[in-house]
Structures are given as C-alpha cells and as structure tokens.
Motif scaffolding. Structure first.
Motif, PDB file in Angstrom:
ATOM      1  N   ILE A 270     -39.898  -1.367 -37.812  1.00  0.00           N
ATOM      2  CA  ILE A 270     -39.890  -2.556 -36.945  1.00  0.00           C
ATOM      3  C   ILE A 270     -41.068  -3.472 -37.244  1.00  0.00           C
ATOM      4  CG2 ILE A 270     -38.612  -1.460 -35.081  1.00  0.00           C
ATOM      5  CD1 ILE A 270     -41.213  -0.915 -33.675  1.00  0.00           C
ATOM      6  N   GLY A 271     -41.730  -3.264 -38.369  1.00  0.00           N
ATOM      7  CA  GLY A 271     -42.907  -4.062 -38.681  1.00  0.00           C
ATOM      8  C   GLY A 271     -42.593  -5.391 -39.330  1.00  0.00           C
ATOM      9  N   ARG A 272     -41.365  -5.548 -39.878  1.00  0.00           N
ATOM     10  CA  ARG A 272     -40.986  -6.801 -40.524  1.00  0.00           C
ATOM     11  C   ARG A 272     -39.737  -7.333 -39.840  1.00  0.00           C
ATOM     12  NH1 ARG A 272     -42.042  -8.417 -46.100  1.00  0.00           N
ATOM     13  NH2 ARG A 272     -40.844 -10.288 -46.569  1.00  0.00           N
ATOM     14  N   PHE A 273     -39.760  -8.619 -39.499  1.00  0.00           N
ATOM     15  CA  PHE A 273     -38.628  -9.188 -38.776  1.00  0.00           C
ATOM     16  C   PHE A 273     -38.616 -10.689 -38.984  1.00  0.00           C
ATOM     17  CE2 PHE A 273     -42.239  -8.158 -36.068  1.00  0.00           C
ATOM     18  CZ  PHE A 273     -42.646  -9.410 -35.651  1.00  0.00           C
ATOM     19  N   GLY A 274     -37.448 -11.269 -38.810  1.00  0.00           N
ATOM     20  CA  GLY A 274     -37.313 -12.714 -38.874  1.00  0.00           C
ATOM     21  C   GLY A 274     -37.501 -13.358 -37.512  1.00  0.00           C
ATOM     22  N   ILE A 306     -40.506  -7.641 -24.425  1.00  0.00           N
ATOM     23  CA  ILE A 306     -41.738  -8.124 -23.795  1.00  0.00           C
ATOM     24  C   ILE A 306     -42.955  -7.541 -24.520  1.00  0.00           C
ATOM     25  CG2 ILE A 306     -43.129  -7.974 -21.701  1.00  0.00           C
ATOM     26  CD1 ILE A 306     -40.500  -8.088 -20.112  1.00  0.00           C
ATOM     27  N   ILE A 307     -42.910  -6.245 -24.794  1.00  0.00           N
ATOM     28  CA  ILE A 307     -44.043  -5.592 -25.464  1.00  0.00           C
ATOM     29  C   ILE A 307     -44.226  -6.141 -26.875  1.00  0.00           C
ATOM     30  CG2 ILE A 307     -44.865  -3.380 -26.354  1.00  0.00           C
ATOM     31  CD1 ILE A 307     -43.530  -2.022 -23.984  1.00  0.00           C
ATOM     32  N   ALA A 308     -43.121  -6.317 -27.612  1.00  0.00           N
ATOM     33  CA  ALA A 308     -43.217  -6.807 -28.987  1.00  0.00           C
ATOM     34  C   ALA A 308     -43.799  -8.217 -29.032  1.00  0.00           C
ATOM     35  CB  ALA A 308     -41.837  -6.768 -29.637  1.00  0.00           C
ATOM     36  N   ARG A 309     -43.374  -9.073 -28.122  1.00  0.00           N
ATOM     37  CA  ARG A 309     -43.903 -10.442 -28.094  1.00  0.00           C
ATOM     38  C   ARG A 309     -45.398 -10.434 -27.805  1.00  0.00           C
ATOM     39  NH1 ARG A 309     -40.252 -13.543 -23.900  1.00  0.00           N
ATOM     40  NH2 ARG A 309     -41.613 -15.290 -24.514  1.00  0.00           N
ATOM     41  N   LEU A 314     -51.032 -10.957 -29.885  1.00  0.00           N
ATOM     42  CA  LEU A 314     -52.368 -10.369 -30.031  1.00  0.00           C
ATOM     43  C   LEU A 314     -52.729 -10.110 -31.482  1.00  0.00           C
ATOM     44  CD1 LEU A 314     -52.267  -7.806 -27.070  1.00  0.00           C
ATOM     45  CD2 LEU A 314     -53.626  -9.902 -27.199  1.00  0.00           C
ATOM     46  N   GLY A 315     -51.810 -10.429 -32.401  1.00  0.00           N
ATOM     47  CA  GLY A 315     -52.084 -10.235 -33.824  1.00  0.00           C
ATOM     48  C   GLY A 315     -51.884  -8.816 -34.295  1.00  0.00           C
ATOM     49  N   GLN A 316     -51.109  -8.031 -33.580  1.00  0.00           N
ATOM     50  CA  GLN A 316     -50.843  -6.640 -33.964  1.00  0.00           C
ATOM     51  C   GLN A 316     -49.413  -6.506 -34.464  1.00  0.00           C
ATOM     52  OE1 GLN A 316     -51.991  -3.787 -30.913  1.00  0.00           O
ATOM     53  NE2 GLN A 316     -53.499  -5.227 -30.061  1.00  0.00           N
ATOM     54  N   ARG A 317     -49.226  -5.683 -35.478  1.00  0.00           N
ATOM     55  CA  ARG A 317     -47.893  -5.436 -36.018  1.00  0.00           C
ATOM     56  C   ARG A 317     -47.196  -4.373 -35.175  1.00  0.00           C
ATOM     57  NH1 ARG A 317     -45.911  -6.043 -41.435  1.00  0.00           N
ATOM     58  NH2 ARG A 317     -48.057  -6.478 -42.081  1.00  0.00           N
ATOM     59  N   PRO A 318     -46.019  -4.637 -34.633  1.00  0.00           N
ATOM     60  CA  PRO A 318     -45.339  -3.625 -33.816  1.00  0.00           C
ATOM     61  C   PRO A 318     -44.965  -2.389 -34.630  1.00  0.00           C
ATOM     62  CG  PRO A 318     -44.369  -5.800 -33.491  1.00  0.00           C
ATOM     63  CD  PRO A 318     -45.274  -5.908 -34.671  1.00  0.00           C
ATOM     64  N   ASP A 319     -45.074  -1.244 -34.034  1.00  0.00           N
ATOM     65  CA  ASP A 319     -44.552  -0.005 -34.591  1.00  0.00           C
ATOM     66  C   ASP A 319     -44.163   0.913 -33.441  1.00  0.00           C
ATOM     67  OD1 ASP A 319     -46.865   1.568 -33.775  1.00  0.00           O
ATOM     68  OD2 ASP A 319     -47.942   0.697 -35.456  1.00  0.00           O
ATOM     69  N   ASN A 329     -47.718   3.183 -20.585  1.00  0.00           N
ATOM     70  CA  ASN A 329     -48.792   2.545 -19.811  1.00  0.00           C
ATOM     71  C   ASN A 329     -48.769   1.048 -20.110  1.00  0.00           C
ATOM     72  OD1 ASN A 329     -51.049   1.929 -18.325  1.00  0.00           O
ATOM     73  ND2 ASN A 329     -52.511   2.775 -19.824  1.00  0.00           N
ATOM     74  N   ILE A 330     -48.014   0.307 -19.318  1.00  0.00           N
ATOM     75  CA  ILE A 330     -47.906  -1.138 -19.524  1.00  0.00           C
ATOM     76  C   ILE A 330     -49.152  -1.862 -19.011  1.00  0.00           C
ATOM     77  CG2 ILE A 330     -46.762  -1.511 -17.313  1.00  0.00           C
ATOM     78  CD1 ILE A 330     -46.097  -3.340 -20.650  1.00  0.00           C
ATOM     79  N   ASP A 331     -49.931  -1.225 -18.126  1.00  0.00           N
ATOM     80  CA  ASP A 331     -51.099  -1.889 -17.555  1.00  0.00           C
ATOM     81  C   ASP A 331     -52.107  -2.285 -18.627  1.00  0.00           C
ATOM     82  OD1 ASP A 331     -49.773  -1.304 -15.287  1.00  0.00           O
ATOM     83  OD2 ASP A 331     -51.317  -0.039 -14.384  1.00  0.00           O
ATOM     84  N   ALA A 332     -52.320  -1.392 -19.617  1.00  0.00           N
ATOM     85  CA  ALA A 332     -53.326  -1.670 -20.643  1.00  0.00           C
ATOM     86  C   ALA A 332     -52.956  -2.910 -21.452  1.00  0.00           C
ATOM     87  CB  ALA A 332     -53.469  -0.460 -21.560  1.00  0.00           C
ATOM     88  N   LEU A 333     -51.670  -3.035 -21.799  1.00  0.00           N
ATOM     89  CA  LEU A 333     -51.248  -4.217 -22.546  1.00  0.00           C
ATOM     90  C   LEU A 333     -51.353  -5.475 -21.689  1.00  0.00           C
ATOM     91  CD1 LEU A 333     -50.054  -5.337 -25.167  1.00  0.00           C
ATOM     92  CD2 LEU A 333     -47.768  -4.884 -24.237  1.00  0.00           C
ATOM     93  N   PHE A 334     -51.013  -5.361 -20.429  1.00  0.00           N
ATOM     94  CA  PHE A 334     -51.117  -6.509 -19.520  1.00  0.00           C
ATOM     95  C   PHE A 334     -52.569  -6.995 -19.429  1.00  0.00           C
ATOM     96  CE2 PHE A 334     -51.598  -8.136 -15.092  1.00  0.00           C
ATOM     97  CZ  PHE A 334     -50.786  -9.259 -15.225  1.00  0.00           C
TER      98      PHE A 334
END
Length: 717
Positions: A270-274, A306-309, A314-319, A329-334
């Motif tokens: 899931i690190g590369r996407f259009g 929501i998490i991927a966006r 934040l400049g992080q590649r999703p994995d 733990n959604i609080d930390a990302l929030f």
C-alpha cells in the motif's frame, strides 16, 4: 490401403508386408534368373525396378500401420532440455501434438471394440514378466537380478515396462504425425487457464512457458515476468534463476518468500498509489461484504482512508504496520496531526487547548469521550468552538468522537486481517523501513518491477500458513490491479522525465494454484487487466476450487469466462472435464455391423431349399468429439488444449532433461534445497511425495543471511 475408403481401419495385421515380400522375391528372381520367367535380361531389370518401387510403396503403408499399433500401446519418449526450448517473438510453444478432428474420434472409438483388444492391451508375455517381477521382488540373489534385467528401460528390451505416467496412451497414439503446438502471442492477452489434478505436469508446463517468457525479446527489450507460487516450488525457483542467468537477467530477479524472510525481498503493498483512496480499497477489499458484514466493511474503508490521508499529510508512507498502530490507537495520530496542522494554521491555538485541558475533569468530559486522552478532548472542544476546517482533521475528529467501546466493535473485522499481515518477521517484509540503510534486502513495487522488466518470484508459503498466504496474495493482486489501472490510463513512463505515453508492453503473470489466492481482487485483474498489457496464465486443479474460494457460482463463472484459452491436463472431477467437452461439437463417425439372414424356399419341387446372405453394413453415428472420460484418462504430461477461438489440440508436454550448466548461487541453492525438504518435490511430477511442514529458518540459512555473501542483493534474495 484401407485409409482411401470411407471406413478406416488401422488396427489390423500389416498385410502389406506380404506384398512387400512377394515383390522382393520376384525382383530377385527377375535379376538372378530372368529366363525362368521367359524374360530377356534387359526386361528382367525393368521388371525388378517396377517390383521394387511397388514394394517400397507397400512398405510405407505397412510402416504406417505398424507405427500406429506401436503408438497405441507405447508412445516414444519426448524429452527436451530447457536450452532447446524454442523461443519465438510471435508464438508460444506448448508442446508437440496434433489438431483433433473427426478422424481421431473414429479411431479412438475403434480401440474400445473387443475385436481390437489384442492390439490395445499388453501382450501375454508382458503380463507374465510383470507377474514374475512381483514374485522375485523379495527373492534372494541372484534371482532378484533377473527382475532388474526385465525392467531395463531400453528399446532393446522387448518386455520393458510402460512409463509410470498412467492413463491411456491411445489418446495420443491415434495420430502418428505430430507437430509443434503453439499459441499466438496476440491471444495471450485474453489469458490462459491451465487445469489439472495433482502431480500431472502443471508445474512442468509452467516451467516451459516461463522459460520462453524470460528469454523472449521484443524490440531489443525483455518482458516483465511475475510468478505467484503459493506452496513454494524449489524447481520452479531454480528454473527462474537458470533462465534469468541464461538470458543475462540475473540482476533483475527478485525473490519474495514468506517462509524465508531473512533472504526475501521487501514489499509494501500500500506504499504506492495514484489516489489516496486506493490504500483503503486495498486494505478493506479483503473483508467480507456478505449480509451484515457489508456495513462493517464500509466503515473499515472509511476509517482506513482517514488514517491514510493523515499519514500522507504528515509525510509518512502508509504501510500495514502504521495502519494497524493507528487503528488500535487513533488518539496518537489525532494529536500528531493536530500539532502539525495548528503549527501551520493557528500557532496560538495550543495556548487555548492547554487552558481547556486544565479545566477538564471526569464530570466535564462528555460521556462518549470517556477513556480518551484529555488533550484529545481539549482539541475536540476547541475545534467545536472555532471555525477552522480541514478535511483530514475533521475525519480524525469524527473518529475520536465515537464511544471507545463501540469503536472497538466496528473495527473488529479489520484487526484480524492486519494481524495476519503484521505478525512476526512478516512485518519486516510488508512494512519495510525505507530509511534503514543497514538492511541489504531490496525493496520493490510493481511499477518499479515492470519498468525494470524484472522477474519477480512470490513464494507465499501456503503449506505453513494458508491464511497469511491468502491475505498477502490478495493484497498483491489488489496492488497489481491499481498499477494496471495506472498503466492503462497513463502508460509505463508516466511521471518520468521526458516520459510520454509509451507503447503498452506485455506483462506476463503466472499464478500457480491461483484458487488459493483468489479473491474479489482477482476478477478485475482478469477482465480489465488485458488493456494494460497483463497476460495472466492461471493454474488450478478443479472448477470447484474456484467456486469454493469465491463462494459464489456466478462469480466463479465470471472468472472462467475471462479465459480465452484452456489447457486441460488430467482431472478427476467430471464437472471440470465438462468445462472443455461441452464447448466442443458433435461429429459423425462410421461404424460397421454384421448382418446375416436365411430364407426357406416355398417351392417343394424346386432345386433351392433356402437362400442365405451375409454382409457388412456401414452406418453413420453422431457422437461428441471427446467425452469427459477421455479427459479423466489422460496420461501425465498430456493435455487437451482449446486455443485460437475453440480449436482443439491434443498436446504432449516434453519431459525435462538436465542441463550441465544449470548452476545457482550458494544462497539460492541453499534456499531451494530447504524448500525441497519442506515442500513436495515436483522434480519428477509423475512420482508424488508428501509435503512436510515448514519450520523456523535452519542454522545454515540463518548464518548465510547474516553473512550476506558477495552476490548482489537482487540475485541473493
């Protein structure tokens, strides 16, 4: 000869040899003693020449009958080294065979008639020798040596045993003249389905096709080759490396194997996407959408999106590891995203948030926010009072406003999938650390591999953990579907400097035991991937495997309907055989019947007491071109192929012959040897062996991975 008549009979004595013998004797007589035939020497020479020409013609006809009778019982051995496999830029070599038509159906049905049994069944001497071998099996020396003599597999042995391939040799022996069977490369974009039961030659056919795909060049460039191998076939991996080295492509070989993570490449599905929404589609697409699960799947999609966006902002590649971390733990990302957002938009907001946080207590915190961090509650209250709006922050805010217990219930279906993909050392493969320069294992993605024209082997270790293998395989298929969509829209050079819309290139995808990996992601790969150049060759055992995996007969039919070419080896399920036979027409064949009768004379004074007659009667009967029973009785290494718009071919796949120059690097040799020990060995596919269970990495492999021998990362993975 009988073949010039309407009724062809080749199962008969070679009576032409009598004519040959008579002609030869007469020609000798004409040359040695022409006076005995009242001929002068000059005419004797001419007569001898004519007789020898006639003998030659009749001998040719006799050889046809004798060769036909031999092939009905035993086919000649067909062996080919991988170096000798023909590689064409226009056609794909499948084997040797012939186009099946009405004549072969007629000949095959003749072999089942009792009067031809002596030409079909082994001779009495052959059966007595086999019985003697059984009795001598436990005999003492030197009697047991006699069995080794009678079992000598050589043409000089008149009673040598039949090859251990089973089936009916007559299915291929009905045609003495073979030719190369090929499939036009233009037809491959319509995909190829190979079906056959266990240990009948599917892997050997895969090696044959892969050899050509790896070595083929078009316009001076090779083609990408992707191999999905759920069970882990050591000989298949060996063949990939040997052919890659022979084609000068060993630096383009990537090996991804779940069973040996220390030696595997790394891959982020899931690190590369259009589009950012593709991440949620790939993750949530594997969840069930039946019944009440559909609502949970939709929520899981929204939550992952929501998490991927947020991660991308934040400049992080999703994995998968990050997705799982923030699902739990959604609080930390929030908090992290809020800090990032306010630092850009409203730096003074933190002073107000800290003040709100200081006033919070158990009584002032809303009931649905109980259990959340106080700073999370403070940020949510600040956002409810301000007019700031950010779509990503608003999505995270809606997630944290759910009651925590309720939230855990609605993401319960997502967590098992993420656990499968992030447990143990597999997490290192599917969530690679791009910044870790101390890890020599290369990282690849599908677009990179296609642009590089690479060879990718994906071993999913399904014998050890089928659930994880299926999850990883489906995620890879989903990623490949996304890449195919990008290729279809923008071409292979999209985003590169000076890159316009380049011509479409063939992408060869081989999916062994694809029913083990297939999900909803595989269907769009079949019916839409052809537009992007994907050429899928899928291998499976039965039609029921596909239906059981999909769980829906209509979807199984949708999958089958997307394959334009069908190669069917021996199968044990009648419904699978009917997938081929029901697509074939009926043909008319000739048959004979004996009719006899007698009539008494009504004249008591006449010279005739009765009249009798006996005659053969030729009839025409309509029968199927082949029956399911014929597919079930195929010998190992033989197949019926329905190609080029419904043309039926009978094919023999060549047996492998070893090449002396097939040398692999030490790490791949070690990996292949352990794969042979852990898994079923298909080196001789007519001799099945039980599969062993996989265990932790052996010490020699672990030490080899730690030493990181001198081979390049691409070839040592």
């Amino acid at each position: 000869m009988a073949r010039v008549h309407a009724l062809e009979v080749l199962l008969r004595p070679a009576v032409e040899l009598y004519t040959v013998a008579a002609c030869v004797l007469c020609s000798v007589l004409c040359l040695a003693a022409p006076w005995s035939l009242a001929l002068p020497p000059s005419l004797g020479l001419g007569a001898a020449s004519v007789l020898l020409v006639l003998a030659g013609c009749r001998l040719h006809e006799a050889i046809i009958v004798l060769r036909y009778r031999r092939n009905i019982r035993r086919l000649p051995r067909y062996v080919m080294t991988s170096r000798a496999v023909p590689v064409s830029q226009h056609r794909l070599f499948v084997g040797r065979g012939f186009r099946w038509d009405q004549r072969h159906t007629h000949r095959l049905l003749q072999t089942y008639r009792p009067e031809y049994r002596r030409y079909i069944e082994p001779s009495g001497l052959y059966q007595r020798i086999r019985s003697l071998e059984h009795r001598l099996e436990f005999a003492s020396s030197p009697l047991n040596g006699l069995a080794r003599i009678t079992q000598w597999d050589h043409a000089l042995n008149p009673v040598r045993p039949l090859p251990p391939v089973g089936g009916l040799p007559r299915l291929h022996g009905v045609e003495p003249h073979e030719s190369d069977v090929t499939l036009p490369l233009g037809e491959r974009v319509g995909h190829v389905l190979v079906m056959g039961t266990t240990r009948v030659g599917k892997t050997r056919l895969a090696e044959l096709l892969l050899t050509q795909d790896i070595r083929r060049q078009r316009s001076g460039e090779h083609e990408p080759v992707i191999v999905f191998d759920p069970k882990g076939d050591a000989d298949l991996l060996t063949r990939l490396y040997v052919e890659a080295k022979r084609a000068g492509r060993e630096g383009e070989l990537y090996v991804f194997h779940l069973g040996w993570p220390e030696l595997s490449c790394r891959y982020n599905a899931i690190g590369r996407f259009g589009r950012i929404s593709e991440v949620a589609t790939r993750v949530a697409g594997q969840l069930s959408a039946e019944g009440d699960s559909a609502a949970f799947k939709e929520f899981a999609w929204r939550f992952v999106n929501i998490i991927a966006r947020a991660l991308v902002e934040l400049g992080q590649r999703p994995d998968y590891a990050l997705i799982q971390q923030h699902v739990i733990n959604i609080d930390a990302l929030f908090l992290e995203y809020a800090r990032h957002y306010f630092s850009r938009v409203d730096p003074k907001a933190w002073e107000i948030i800290v003040a709100i946080e200081g006033k919070l207590n158990d009584k002032t915190i809303p009931r649905h926010m109980l259990g959340r961090e106080r700073r999370v509650v403070a940020i949510e209250q600040y956002l409810s009072q301000s007019r700031l709006y950010d779509p990503v922050l608003d999505g995270l805010r809606s997630a944290v406003r759910y009651d925590r217990t309720y939230f855990d219930k609605i993401v319960a279906s997502l967590l098992p999938l993420l656990e499968k993909l992030t447990t143990g050392k597999i997490a290192q493969l599917l969530a690679p650390q791009y910044s870790d320069l101390n890890d020599p294992r290369p990282i690849f993605d599908w677009m990179q591999a296609i642009r590089q024209r690479a060879i990718v082997y994906v071993g999913l270790d399904a014998l050890s953990d089928a659930e994880v293998a299926s999850a990883v395989g489906n995620s890879m298929f989903a990623d490949l579907v996304s890449v195919a969509g990008s290729l279809y829209k923008f071409g292979i050079d999209d985003g590169l400097p000076g890159g316009g819309r380049a011509a479409k290139i063939p992408i060869n995808v081989h999916a062994d035991e694809f029913a083990e990996l297939m999900g909803n992601e595989f269907i769009p790969l079949l019916n839409k991937g052809g537009g992007a150049g994907l050429q899928i060759t899928a291998y499976t055992q039965t039609l029921s495997d596909i239906e059981a995996r999909i769980g829906n007969r209509a979807k199984a039919g949708q999958v089958i309907g997307n394959f334009n070419a069908l190669i069917m080896l021996r199968v044990r399920e009648t419904a699978t055989a009917e997938l081929l036979t029901q697509q074939l027409p009926k043909v008319d064949i000739y048959s004979t019947s004996l009719a006899s009768g007698a009539t008494d004379s009504s004249d008591p004074h006449g010279d005739t007491a009765f009249v009798s007659s006996t005659h053969d009667q030729i009839e025409m009967t309509s029968v199927p071109l082949i029956e399911p029973a014929h597919v079930v009785a195929l010998p190992k290494g033989q197949a019926f192929a329905l190609i080029e718009g419904g043309t039926l071919w009978k094919v023999r796949i060549p047996l492998p012959a070893p090449n002396p120059d097939e040398v692999m690097p030490k790490d791949l040799q070690t990996l292949a040897s352990h794969m042979r020990q852990r898994y079923a060995d298909p080196h001789e596919w007519w001799e099945g062996q039980p599969a062993a269970q996989d265990r932790p990495l052996p010490h020699d492999l672990r030490g080899l991975a730690e030493r990181d021998s001198g081979s390049s990362p691409e070839t040592s993975t």
